[in-house]
Write an enzyme that holds these catalytic residues in place. Structure first.
Site, PDB file in Angstrom:
ATOM      1  N   HIS A 112       0.974  -1.311  -0.632  1.00 49.89           N
ATOM      2  CA  HIS A 112      -0.158   0.040   0.675  1.00 49.89           C
ATOM      3  C   HIS A 112       0.752   1.371  -0.088  1.00 49.89           C
ATOM      4  O   HIS A 112       0.161   2.562  -0.764  1.00 49.89           O
ATOM      5  CB  HIS A 112      -0.641  -0.087   0.763  1.00 49.89           C
ATOM      6  N   ASP A 113       1.841   1.093   0.355  1.00 47.96           N
ATOM      7  CA  ASP A 113       2.592   2.244   0.453  1.00 47.96           C
ATOM      8  C   ASP A 113       4.128   2.406   0.100  1.00 47.96           C
ATOM      9  O   ASP A 113       5.405   3.120   0.139  1.00 47.96           O
ATOM     10  CB  ASP A 113       3.176   2.713   1.943  1.00 47.96           C
ATOM     11  N   LYS A 142       6.445   5.841  -1.672  1.00 49.44           N
ATOM     12  CA  LYS A 142       6.896   6.147  -0.682  1.00 49.44           C
ATOM     13  C   LYS A 142       8.295   6.396  -0.744  1.00 49.44           C
ATOM     14  O   LYS A 142       9.678   7.255  -0.727  1.00 49.44           O
ATOM     15  CB  LYS A 142       6.574   5.601   0.678  1.00 49.44           C
ATOM     16  N   HIS A 189       2.655   9.853  -3.418  1.00 52.31           N
ATOM     17  CA  HIS A 189       2.838   8.713  -2.410  1.00 52.31           C
ATOM     18  C   HIS A 189       2.057   7.352  -3.069  1.00 52.31           C
ATOM     19  O   HIS A 189       1.937   6.460  -3.705  1.00 52.31           O
ATOM     20  CB  HIS A 189       3.125   7.908  -1.171  1.00 52.31           C
ATOM     21  N   HIS A 244      -5.885   3.566  -0.787  1.00 55.58           N
ATOM     22  CA  HIS A 244      -6.140   3.765   0.338  1.00 55.58           C
ATOM     23  C   HIS A 244      -5.831   4.963   1.105  1.00 55.58           C
ATOM     24  O   HIS A 244      -6.296   4.653   2.811  1.00 55.58           O
ATOM     25  CB  HIS A 244      -4.601   2.784   0.740  1.00 55.58           C
ATOM     26  N   ASP A 273      -5.187   0.042   7.934  1.00 56.29           N
ATOM     27  CA  ASP A 273      -3.711   0.769   8.272  1.00 56.29           C
ATOM     28  C   ASP A 273      -3.856   1.395   9.142  1.00 56.29           C
ATOM     29  O   ASP A 273      -3.109   1.965   9.811  1.00 56.29           O
ATOM     30  CB  ASP A 273      -3.726   1.645   6.230  1.00 56.29           C
TER      31      ASP A 273
END
Length: 388
Positions: free
Chosen positions: A231-232, A235, A260, A286, A315
């Site tokens: 999900h990240d 970044k 991101h 998200h 999250d």
């Protein structure tokens, strides 16, 4: 053909074989395939229990994911009766287990079960290599004994199911490799913002619990679990000066931070693979909000993909309820109060209800994967706005 009393007659045997082999041929899940094979073997030879053992040469052990009335068991690859069959490649019939030196009573001690008779045959792949073993325990007939006929029948079951088992094991290995790579890539994204590998594991497991609780199928819930660690991943494109800034971001820094989501989506959406395509949706959505005030596109309600809505809950729950090196976890009651307040605003109201319904499972995961830090800063986290 004369059929001894209390044995399976030929017509019933053929019916059992045809019923199970058609289902086995169509099954792709390794656990479900092993269950079908165990059920087929038990019915074919009237055993009390049937167990499928798989050989893991890398770890030097035998493991059973499926054993009637018993959970997973692991044992050294050459231990006990099954280990002897794995080593020699020869089938065994033992009708007084405790009088045979090869029998290992430790599993009986673990399970509380009493083994009397055993039948074990090797399972081979297309190259003739032993990849596991079929084990039948305790014959359900008046004499309680296994015979050559039982060995022949169980060998027949192994022959019919062996190719499907090998294919399922290969598919399972590929899936495990994909999962491992996805976790590693997820950890890369999180490590740059001072998160931990346990964060992505917890979010993945929370996401599956929420998906199942929402009513999704087991396979789709597994897909979300595999995809959500990414999900990240976007970044990786955010400068350290922003990711690791201890204080509040400026408006310009915050706008850059929000990218991101689109970066992650653009990285992952190039793939046609189901897992990565799902991960792209999660990475991109998200941080959207149910009320339409999220980012990057400001979409709301059911216009946000369900996968994004599920991962958003997972999250945020993890961000609030787990320690970080830069802040302490909130008390559970405080976390739950926030979700009550944000139900229907930040989060899908149905998923908030699912969160509360499955809270015991989620807390169990949280407590199983705990991050440990030498020091925790007493930073004020009360103004957290779900932006990172």
């Amino acid at each position: 053909m004369h059929v001894p009393q209390h044995e399976v007659n030929p017509d019933a045997l053929l019916k059992t074989i045809f019923t199970y082999t058609s289902r086995i041929a169509d099954e792709r899940s390794l656990d479900k395939l092993l269950t079908l094979m165990a059920d087929m073997g038990r019915e074919m030879i009237l055993a009390d229990r049937c167990t499928l053992w798989l050989l893991d040469k890398e770890k030097g052990e035998l493991r059973t994911q499926v054993a009637h009335e018993v959970g997973e068991i692991r044992t050294p690859m050459h231990a006990g009766v099954v280990g002897d069959t794995i080593r020699t490649g020869q089938p065994l019939i033992i009708n007084d287990a405790y009088q045979d030196r090869r029998f290992n009573p430790e599993i009986d001690l673990q399970t509380g079960y009493r083994t009397h008779a055993l039948l074990v045959i090797p399972i081979r792949n297309n190259q003739g290599e032993v990849i596991g073993a079929f084990q039948a325990i305790n014959k359900r007939t008046p004499d309680g004994l296994f015979h050559q006929r039982d060995l022949d029948y169980l060998s027949l079951a192994a022959y019919y199911a062996g190719k499907s088992l090998e294919a399922a094991m290969l598919a399972n290995e590929i899936a495990e490799t994909q999962r491992e790579v996805i976790y590693m890539m997820g950890e890369v994204g999180e490590s740059r913002s001072r998160e931990t590998g346990y964060h992505v594991k917890r979010v993945a497991k929370y996401s599956k619990i929420l998906a199942v609780g929402y009513g999704l199928s087991e396979s789709e819930s597994d897909l979300i679990q595999m995809a959500s660690p990414m999900h990240d991943i976007g970044k990786v494109a955010i400068p350290d000066s922003i990711l690791k800034k201890p204080g509040k971001l400026t408006r310009e820094e915050y706008e850059l931070m929000k990218t991101h989501t689109t970066v992650g989506y653009n990285i992952l959406s190039k793939s046609r693979r189901e897992i990565l395509s799902s991960a792209a949706i999660i990475a991109g959505q998200h941080h959207e909000r149910w009320d339409g005030k999220g980012y990057p596109h400001g979409i709301g309600g059911e216009n946000i993909h369900l996968y994004g809505r599920i991962t958003a809950v997972a999250d945020v729950f993890d961000a609030l309820s787990s320690h970080r090196c830069y802040k302490r976890a909130w008390d559970l009651d405080r976390v739950l109060d926030l979700f009550r307040t944000e139900r229907g605003s930040h989060f899908d109201p149905t998923l908030v209800d699912v969160l509360f319904d499955t809270l015991a499972e989620i807390v169990q995961v949280r407590d199983q994967y705990v991050d440990v830090f030498d020091e925790l800063e007493d930073a004020d986290f009360s103004s957290w706005t779900f932006t990172i």
